[in-house]
Design an enzyme around this catalytic site. Structure first.
Site, PDB file in Angstrom:
ATOM      1  N   GLU A 192      -9.755  -9.458   0.911  1.00  0.00           N
ATOM      2  CA  GLU A 192     -10.023  -8.765   1.932  1.00  0.00           C
ATOM      3  C   GLU A 192      -8.473  -7.476   2.370  1.00  0.00           C
ATOM      4  O   GLU A 192      -8.988  -6.283   3.404  1.00  0.00           O
ATOM      5  CB  GLU A 192      -9.736  -9.930   3.474  1.00  0.00           C
ATOM      6  CG  GLU A 192     -10.510  -9.140   4.525  1.00  0.00           C
ATOM      7  CD  GLU A 192     -11.365  -9.754   5.050  1.00  0.00           C
ATOM      8  OE1 GLU A 192     -11.656  -9.620   6.399  1.00  0.00           O
ATOM      9  OE2 GLU A 192     -11.599 -10.816   5.242  1.00  0.00           O
ATOM     10  N   THR A 193      -7.229  -7.871   2.091  1.00  0.00           N
ATOM     11  CA  THR A 193      -6.616  -7.497   2.410  1.00  0.00           C
ATOM     12  C   THR A 193      -6.394  -6.079   1.869  1.00  0.00           C
ATOM     13  O   THR A 193      -6.627  -5.183   2.227  1.00  0.00           O
ATOM     14  CB  THR A 193      -4.955  -7.842   2.201  1.00  0.00           C
ATOM     15  OG1 THR A 193      -4.866  -8.832   2.978  1.00  0.00           O
ATOM     16  CG2 THR A 193      -3.954  -6.232   2.480  1.00  0.00           C
TER      17      THR A 193
END
Length: 140
Positions: free
Chosen positions: A62-63
Protein backbone atom coordinates in the site's frame (compact mmCIF):
# COMPACT_ATOMS: atom_id res chain seq x y z
CA UNK A 1 3.98 9.66 -15.49
CA UNK A 2 5.84 9.84 -12.14
CA UNK A 3 7.03 13.40 -11.59
CA UNK A 4 10.62 13.38 -12.93
CA UNK A 5 11.62 16.18 -10.54
CA UNK A 6 11.06 13.97 -7.46
CA UNK A 7 14.09 12.40 -5.80
CA UNK A 8 14.44 9.43 -3.46
CA UNK A 9 15.18 11.91 -0.69
CA UNK A 10 11.86 13.67 -1.38
CA UNK A 11 9.80 10.50 -1.08
CA UNK A 12 11.79 9.09 1.86
CA UNK A 13 11.00 12.29 3.81
CA UNK A 14 7.31 11.34 3.60
CA UNK A 15 8.05 8.38 5.94
CA UNK A 16 8.94 10.58 8.92
CA UNK A 17 6.79 9.83 12.00
CA UNK A 18 4.68 7.22 10.19
CA UNK A 19 4.13 3.46 10.20
CA UNK A 20 6.59 3.30 7.31
CA UNK A 21 9.35 4.74 9.50
CA UNK A 22 8.46 2.33 12.32
CA UNK A 23 8.67 -0.67 9.96
CA UNK A 24 11.92 0.55 8.37
CA UNK A 25 10.53 0.99 4.85
CA UNK A 26 13.00 2.83 2.64
CA UNK A 27 12.53 3.92 -0.97
CA UNK A 28 15.50 2.82 -3.07
CA UNK A 29 14.55 3.44 -6.70
CA UNK A 30 12.37 5.75 -8.76
CA UNK A 31 11.79 5.95 -12.50
CA UNK A 32 9.25 7.25 -14.98
CA UNK A 33 6.90 4.31 -14.35
CA UNK A 34 8.06 2.58 -11.15
CA UNK A 35 9.04 3.04 -7.52
CA UNK A 36 11.08 0.51 -5.51
CA UNK A 37 11.35 0.18 -1.73
CA UNK A 38 12.86 -2.28 0.72
CA UNK A 39 11.71 -3.39 4.15
CA UNK A 40 13.62 -5.41 6.73
CA UNK A 41 12.09 -8.58 8.12
CA UNK A 42 12.61 -8.76 11.88
CA UNK A 43 10.49 -9.13 15.03
CA UNK A 44 8.50 -5.98 14.12
CA UNK A 45 7.28 -7.73 10.98
CA UNK A 46 6.70 -11.30 12.24
CA UNK A 47 3.53 -13.20 12.91
CA UNK A 48 3.55 -15.82 15.72
CA UNK A 49 5.25 -18.50 13.55
CA UNK A 50 8.26 -16.24 12.99
CA UNK A 51 7.32 -15.49 9.38
CA UNK A 52 6.74 -12.16 7.67
CA UNK A 53 3.23 -11.05 8.64
CA UNK A 54 0.89 -10.66 5.67
CA UNK A 55 -0.16 -7.29 7.04
CA UNK A 56 3.44 -6.08 6.86
CA UNK A 57 3.59 -7.14 3.19
CA UNK A 58 0.32 -5.30 2.55
CA UNK A 59 1.70 -2.22 4.33
CA UNK A 60 4.71 -2.25 2.00
CA UNK A 61 2.43 -2.76 -1.01
CA UNK A 62 0.00 0.00 0.00
CA UNK A 63 2.89 2.35 0.70
CA UNK A 64 4.36 1.78 -2.74
CA UNK A 65 1.08 2.10 -4.62
CA UNK A 66 -0.09 5.13 -2.66
CA UNK A 67 3.21 6.97 -3.04
CA UNK A 68 3.35 6.18 -6.76
CA UNK A 69 -0.17 7.54 -7.21
CA UNK A 70 0.74 10.67 -5.22
CA UNK A 71 3.87 11.16 -7.33
CA UNK A 72 1.90 11.00 -10.57
CA UNK A 73 -0.65 13.76 -9.90
CA UNK A 74 -0.64 17.53 -9.56
CA UNK A 75 -0.73 17.69 -5.75
CA UNK A 76 -1.78 21.35 -5.83
CA UNK A 77 -5.11 20.26 -7.35
CA UNK A 78 -5.59 16.59 -6.38
CA UNK A 79 -4.90 13.96 -3.75
CA UNK A 80 -5.18 10.16 -3.81
CA UNK A 81 -6.81 7.74 -1.38
CA UNK A 82 -6.95 3.97 -1.44
CA UNK A 83 -10.18 2.28 -2.54
CA UNK A 84 -9.17 -1.38 -2.49
CA UNK A 85 -6.07 -3.52 -2.05
CA UNK A 86 -5.57 -7.25 -2.44
CA UNK A 87 -2.57 -9.47 -1.89
CA UNK A 88 -1.55 -13.03 -2.57
CA UNK A 89 1.13 -14.28 -0.16
CA UNK A 90 3.23 -16.83 -2.03
CA UNK A 91 6.37 -17.51 -0.02
CA UNK A 92 7.39 -17.14 3.62
CA UNK A 93 10.29 -14.97 4.78
CA UNK A 94 11.91 -15.16 8.24
CA UNK A 95 14.69 -12.56 8.05
CA UNK A 96 16.66 -10.26 5.80
CA UNK A 97 14.91 -7.83 3.48
CA UNK A 98 12.00 -7.87 1.10
CA UNK A 99 11.89 -5.59 -1.94
CA UNK A 100 8.77 -4.15 -3.50
CA UNK A 101 8.35 -2.64 -6.94
CA UNK A 102 5.20 -0.91 -8.11
CA UNK A 103 4.23 -0.32 -11.72
CA UNK A 104 1.05 1.17 -13.16
CA UNK A 105 -1.74 -0.89 -14.66
CA UNK A 106 -4.06 2.10 -15.20
CA UNK A 107 -3.50 5.81 -14.53
CA UNK A 108 -6.73 7.63 -15.26
CA UNK A 109 -8.25 10.95 -14.36
CA UNK A 110 -10.30 9.62 -11.42
CA UNK A 111 -8.77 6.22 -10.62
CA UNK A 112 -5.40 4.54 -10.71
CA UNK A 113 -4.47 0.86 -10.41
CA UNK A 114 -0.94 -0.17 -9.42
CA UNK A 115 0.63 -3.63 -9.23
CA UNK A 116 3.17 -4.34 -6.50
CA UNK A 117 5.52 -7.32 -6.63
CA UNK A 118 7.42 -8.15 -3.43
CA UNK A 119 10.48 -10.39 -3.62
CA UNK A 120 13.00 -11.78 -1.15
CA UNK A 121 16.79 -11.43 -1.25
CA UNK A 122 16.96 -14.36 -3.70
CA UNK A 123 14.59 -12.48 -6.06
CA UNK A 124 11.82 -15.04 -5.40
CA UNK A 125 8.25 -13.76 -5.48
CA UNK A 126 6.90 -13.42 -1.94
CA UNK A 127 3.70 -11.45 -2.54
CA UNK A 128 1.84 -9.92 -5.45
CA UNK A 129 -0.61 -7.14 -4.74
CA UNK A 130 -2.84 -4.69 -6.57
CA UNK A 131 -4.15 -1.39 -5.23
CA UNK A 132 -6.88 0.83 -6.65
CA UNK A 133 -6.58 4.52 -5.83
CA UNK A 134 -9.20 7.27 -6.15
CA UNK A 135 -7.97 10.62 -7.43
CA UNK A 136 -9.91 13.38 -5.68
CA UNK A 137 -9.99 17.14 -6.12
CA UNK A 138 -8.57 19.31 -3.36
CA UNK A 139 -11.32 21.33 -1.67
CA UNK A 140 -10.59 25.05 -1.75
Amino acid sequence: MINPELTLDDINKMNKNTMMEHLGIEFTGIGPDFIIAKMPVDNRHHQPYGLLHGGASVTLAETLGSVAAHCSIDTTKYFCVGLEINANHLKGVRSGYVYGKTTPIHVGKSTQVWEIRITNEQDELVCVSRITMAVLEQKK
